[in-house]
Design a protein around this motif. Structure first.
Motif, PDB file in Angstrom:
ATOM      1  N   GLU A 105      -9.066  -4.814  -8.279  1.00 34.51           N
ATOM      2  CA  GLU A 105      -9.312  -4.819  -9.576  1.00 34.51           C
ATOM      3  C   GLU A 105      -8.328  -3.896 -10.640  1.00 34.51           C
ATOM      4  N   ASP A 106      -8.201  -2.638  -9.909  1.00 36.54           N
ATOM      5  CA  ASP A 106      -7.226  -1.565 -10.474  1.00 36.54           C
ATOM      6  C   ASP A 106      -5.856  -2.086 -10.461  1.00 36.54           C
ATOM      7  N   GLN A 107      -5.600  -3.121  -9.840  1.00 35.57           N
ATOM      8  CA  GLN A 107      -4.273  -3.631 -10.047  1.00 35.57           C
ATOM      9  C   GLN A 107      -4.094  -4.661 -10.879  1.00 35.57           C
ATOM     10  N   ASP A 137       1.016  -1.163   0.180  1.00 43.01           N
ATOM     11  CA  ASP A 137       0.026  -0.196  -0.022  1.00 43.01           C
ATOM     12  C   ASP A 137       0.819   1.301  -0.068  1.00 43.01           C
ATOM     13  N   ARG A 138       0.476   2.430  -0.589  1.00 41.86           N
ATOM     14  CA  ARG A 138       1.295   3.307  -0.633  1.00 41.86           C
ATOM     15  C   ARG A 138       0.827   4.191   0.638  1.00 41.86           C
ATOM     16  N   PRO A 139       1.819   4.714   1.308  1.00 41.13           N
ATOM     17  CA  PRO A 139       1.629   5.354   2.588  1.00 41.13           C
ATOM     18  C   PRO A 139       1.042   7.083   2.364  1.00 41.13           C
ATOM     19  N   GLU A 191      -5.442   5.915 -16.577  1.00 35.28           N
ATOM     20  CA  GLU A 191      -6.709   6.198 -15.627  1.00 35.28           C
ATOM     21  C   GLU A 191      -5.999   7.331 -14.362  1.00 35.28           C
ATOM     22  N   GLU A 192      -4.917   6.932 -14.126  1.00 36.89           N
ATOM     23  CA  GLU A 192      -4.494   7.494 -12.702  1.00 36.89           C
ATOM     24  C   GLU A 192      -3.940   9.050 -13.431  1.00 36.89           C
ATOM     25  N   LEU A 193      -3.247   8.855 -14.617  1.00 34.53           N
ATOM     26  CA  LEU A 193      -2.960  10.195 -15.224  1.00 34.53           C
ATOM     27  C   LEU A 193      -3.642  11.189 -15.355  1.00 34.53           C
ATOM     28  N   ALA A 222     -15.949   6.221  -9.113  1.00 26.06           N
ATOM     29  CA  ALA A 222     -15.539   4.815  -9.728  1.00 26.06           C
ATOM     30  C   ALA A 222     -14.676   4.118  -8.504  1.00 26.06           C
ATOM     31  N   LYS A 223     -13.978   4.727  -7.995  1.00 27.11           N
ATOM     32  CA  LYS A 223     -13.080   4.288  -7.039  1.00 27.11           C
ATOM     33  C   LYS A 223     -12.672   4.829  -5.749  1.00 27.11           C
ATOM     34  N   MET A 224     -13.043   4.159  -4.566  1.00 28.25           N
ATOM     35  CA  MET A 224     -12.774   4.824  -3.071  1.00 28.25           C
ATOM     36  C   MET A 224     -11.239   4.899  -3.214  1.00 28.25           C
TER      37      MET A 224
HETATM   38 MG    MG Z   1      -3.792   3.674  -5.956  1.00 28.01          MG
END
Ligand code: MG
Ligand code: ATP
Length: 358
Positions: A154-156, A12-14, A115-117, A199-201
């Motif tokens: 699922e994002d991963q 997980d990213r801190p 998506e993240e960009l 779409a994503k928390m």
């Molecule tokens: Mg993430």
């Protein structure tokens, strides 16, 4: 003889405290699988810096928060190694070697990156190289521990696919089966939406219910949740598909018959959002209360938590350095050491050094 346990790696990213999305997407699986597998959980601070380079303090502060969330959720330090990415330089080294096996356009095609960009808004021509290449560093994380299973949301999935490609390319190019091809383990509810209906928390979107949230905060967040925008009056028929309130009920509720009945009623019309939300609030309070209580307990013992991280990181580093040695040997780039070893056997070099000195 004891069969060697298979290995799980997740991370997980801190960048903030953990939330309900983490819980259903990954944490629950990690807690239950830690009994059968050797588990490593990486607090990915280097990856967090790829879009937080200007704010290392945020990343640093959240390391402890994430560790507390793990322990509160039931991750046991006796069964799981919790480790800090930046304290394992072997991971960065592996990333450098894997970078040569991936094209820039392949990274740009990665759906999660795309998506993240869009969400990160770095600006035209300003995407950090570290951000674009973080799937490669994730491949280094997974393979360093020889993980065969990765329980993720699922994002991963695109990240796992990219890792599998790197593993195949590496093993083919260097003609040795050094790296393990991992499988993703995705739960039934694999992407929890945000309370805003997005779409994503996500920690970065400010639309999360956190594991550490106090009861009144949880209640307020639930009561303000996005539902079906066309369900204006109680008697109107409503939509339960893509309706976050019902998606949360599916993810956390145990009384499936009651939930099915509520869905039917909502579809027909006559069931108000407030009633559904109140029921969801009850369920979430029940899920989160024991986690919050345990978290407060661990908060009193911070030096012990640091010790857990230190030990986990030490074990993780040992394993990662073995993989790095195997990788370098497969690539034949452990030659420098063998050259140094050879030079020890030669006596004449003393004369050369003396000559150059004079
Ligand atoms: Mg993430
Ligand atoms: P950030 O916004 O900083 O990227 P995040 O909320 O996306 O944070 P990560 O640390 O990137 O969290 O994700 C850690 C793990 O939790 C991953 O396995 C990811 O798939 C899972 N996860 C995160 N958010 C969700 C979600 N909303 N639903 C299901 N799984 C999730």
């Amino acid at each position: 003889m004891d069969e060697k346990k298979k290995i799980i790696l997740t991370g997980d990213r801190p960048t903030g405290k953990l939330h309900l999305g983490h819980y259903v997407g990954s944490l629950k699986n990690r807690v239950s699988l830690q009994n059968q597998y050797d588990q490593y959980i990486l607090i990915a601070d280097m990856q967090a810096l790829t879009d937080n380079a200007g704010n290392p303090q945020k990343v640093r502060d959240n390391i402890l928060e994430v560790a507390l969330d793990y322990l509160a959720s039931g991750i046991s330090p006796k069964k799981t190694n919790i480790c800090i990415q930046s304290m394992i330089p072997e991971l960065a080294e592996l990333t450098m070697y894997y970078m040569n096996l991936v094209s820039v356009s392949r990274l740009e095609r990665n759906p999660t990156i795309k998506e993240e960009l869009k969400l990160r808004k770095f600006g035209e021509g300003a995407v950090p190289v570290g951000f674009l290449t973080y799937p490669i560093s994730q491949a280094a994380d997974i393979t360093a521990f020889g993980a065969s299973l990765v329980p993720v949301g699922e994002d991963q999935l695109p990240m796992l696919e990219q890792t599998r490609e790197i593993v195949r390319k590496f093993n083919q190019t260097y003609k040795r089966n050094v790296l393990v091809e991992p499988q993703a383990l995705v739960p039934e509810i694999s992407r929890l939406p945000g309370i805003d209906g997005k779409a994503k928390m996500s920690k970065s979107l400010g639309n999360a219910i956190y594991l550490a949230d106090e009861p009144d905060v949880i209640r307020k967040k639930v009561m303000s949740m996005y539902t079906d925008p066309n369900h204006l009056r109680v008697q109107d028929p409503g939509n339960v598909e893509n309706n976050p309130v019902f998606m949360y009920l599916d993810a956390f509720g145990t009384d499936k018959d009651k939930i099915a009945e509520m869905k039917e009623h909502y579809r027909r019309g006559g069931l108000g959002d407030v009633v559904v939300k109140k029921y969801l609030n009850e369920i979430l309070q029940e899920v989160l209360e024991p986690i919050r209580i345990r978290r407060k307990e661990f908060e009193k013992y911070k030096p012990e938590v640091y010790k857990i991280l230190e030990l986990g990181t030490k074990n993780a580093r040992q394993l990662a350095s073995k993989t790095l040695a195997n990788v370098k040997s497969a690539m034949g780039i452990d030659y420098a050491q063998s050259l140094f070893d050879e030079s020890k056997k030669i006596r004449k070099w003393k004369i050369v050094i003396q000559k150059t000195k004079s």
